[in-house]
Design an enzyme around this catalytic site. Structure first.
Site, short mmCIF file in Angstrom:
data_model
loop_
_atom_site.label_atom_id
_atom_site.label_comp_id
_atom_site.label_asym_id
_atom_site.label_seq_id
_atom_site.Cartn_x
_atom_site.Cartn_y
_atom_site.Cartn_z
N GLU A 89 0.82 -1.22 0.00
CA GLU A 89 0.00 0.00 0.00
C GLU A 89 0.85 1.26 0.00
OE1 GLU A 89 -2.68 0.50 3.37
OE2 GLU A 89 -3.56 2.29 2.49
N LYS A 148 -2.58 -2.10 -3.01
CA LYS A 148 -3.63 -1.24 -2.44
C LYS A 148 -3.26 0.22 -2.69
CE LYS A 148 -6.06 -0.19 1.86
NZ LYS A 148 -6.74 -0.79 3.01
P1 13P Z 1 -9.31 4.19 4.32
O1 13P Z 1 -10.19 3.44 3.36
O2 13P Z 1 -10.06 4.82 5.45
O3 13P Z 1 -8.35 5.12 3.61
O4 13P Z 1 -8.41 3.11 5.06
C1 13P Z 1 -7.86 2.09 4.34
C2 13P Z 1 -6.56 1.72 4.91
O5 13P Z 1 -6.33 0.59 5.25
C3 13P Z 1 -5.55 2.77 5.02
O6 13P Z 1 -4.32 2.19 5.33
#
Ligand code: 13P
Length: 341
Positions: free
Chosen positions: A178, A220
């Site tokens: 991510e 992600k």
């Molecule tokens: P949000 O969808 O609130 O951005 O959170 C997702 C997430 O895991 C952020 O690390």
């Protein structure tokens, strides 16, 4: 490492019609969410809240493929003594775990951070696997502003993401990679596109250098989207078109799936954007949601810390999960939201 098995898990995480519940708020973040609904952030309240989500039958069995947990939660048991991990498994969803330890200021780079948590990660992954985790998450944070991001911040964060991903695969755990480009500034969608493109390219370069098997991971990312404070807000169609173009340019087809963060979008925006992207298909990878706020804001409000509101909280969660499940097939319509209201 058994890549066939990793690929099977990664593919299940992005199965059509389903997506991931990001319930991995750190103690600090969940306190902020609870403050907003007037609930004290005690260990018991955090447990009760998450137990409510994981016991939402409709959502969990039909629309949620996996749940990202925080360290505290993965060791917790429901009020009746059942481990919360077991609740998730018995619903048919896959338990996952956030393993980064947050961000720290990046030396020589004012305003920028690097995500930490690599020390002893191999040992921690082993324990999480034994507890039932089959995937993990590590979030790098890239901010857009005057003169930032620097190549230094992009580079060190990509390096750490790849180190984490390689360690996960060696521990037979699917890494969710991510690299989040924040939507907090006043930049327009094209600046977000450019920065995200640099971040993704650097991230995949590092993943290759460190021999991460792309078939055994999930990406992600953020969407290509206007900064929250930008006077020029891109339409749903523009966000969808630019995000799909960006991802096609940067993400190899060997990656089984992409699951977006919501990043501060409203619930319905996050759903509408995902849905619009599926109208542009076919796409080379599974494309779904891994939302935190966009799945949980409604159930948090409905629950508000009261035992008598658990059913209402579960209804709110199931509704959002269903809307996003439909969006992950391009079958969502805004009229379905109004009907439920
Ligand atoms: P949000 O969808 O609130 O951005 O959170 C997702 C997430 O895991 C952020 O690390």
């Amino acid at each position: 490492m058994n890549l066939t098995e990793l690929n099977k898990v990664a593919t299940a995480m992005v199965a059509s019609g389903k997506g991931i519940l990001a319930a991995d708020e750190s103690s600090g973040t969940i306190k902020k969410r609870f403050d907003a609904i007037g609930v004290e952030s005690t260990e018991e309240n955090r447990r009760d809240y998450r137990e409510m989500l994981f016991r939402s039958k409709e959502a969990m069995s039909q629309f949620i493929s996996g749940v990202i947990l925080y360290d505290e939660t993965i060791w917790q048991a429901a009020a009746d003594g059942t481990p919360l991990v077991k609740l998730i498994e018995s619903s048919g969803a896959i338990p996952g775990i956030k393993v980064d330890e947050g961000t720290q200021a990046l030396p020589m780079c004012p305003g920028e951070t690097v995500t930490v948590g690599l020390d002893k990660l191999a040992e921690r992954l082993k324990k999480y696997y034994e507890r039932g985790a089959r995937f993990a998450k590590w979030r790098a944070v890239i901010d857009i502003g005057g003169g930032i991001p620097s190549m230094t911040a992009i580079s060190v964060n990509a390096h750490a993401l790849a180190r984490y991903a390689a360690l996960c695969q060696a521990a037979q755990i699917v890494p969710i990679v991510e690299p989040e480009v924040l939507m907090d500034g006043d930049h327009d969608i094209d600046r977000c596109y450019d920065v995200t493109s640099r971040v993704l390219n650097k991230t995949f370069q590092e993943l290759r250098v460190q021999r991460v098997a792309l078939e055994g991971m999930v990406l992600k990312p953020n969407m290509a989207i206007s900064g929250k404070k930008s006077p020029k807000q891109a339409s749903v169609e523009e966000v969808a078109e630019k995000t799909v173009r960006l991802l096609k340019a940067c993400v190899p087809a060997a990656v089984p799936g992409i699951a977006f963060l919501s990043g501060g979008q409203s619930d319905e925006e996050a759903t509408a954007h995902l849905n619009a992207m599926h109208k542009l298909g076919p796409l080379p990878w599974g494309l779904t949601f891994s939302y935190g706020r966009a799945l949980q804001a409604a159930p948090q409000k409905a629950w508000s810390g009261k035992a008598e509101n658990v059913a209402a909280g579960q209804r709110a969660f199931s509704h959002r999960a269903r809307m996003n499940g439909l969006a992950s097939r391009g079958e969502w319509q805004s009229s379905l939201e109004k009907k439920a209201a």
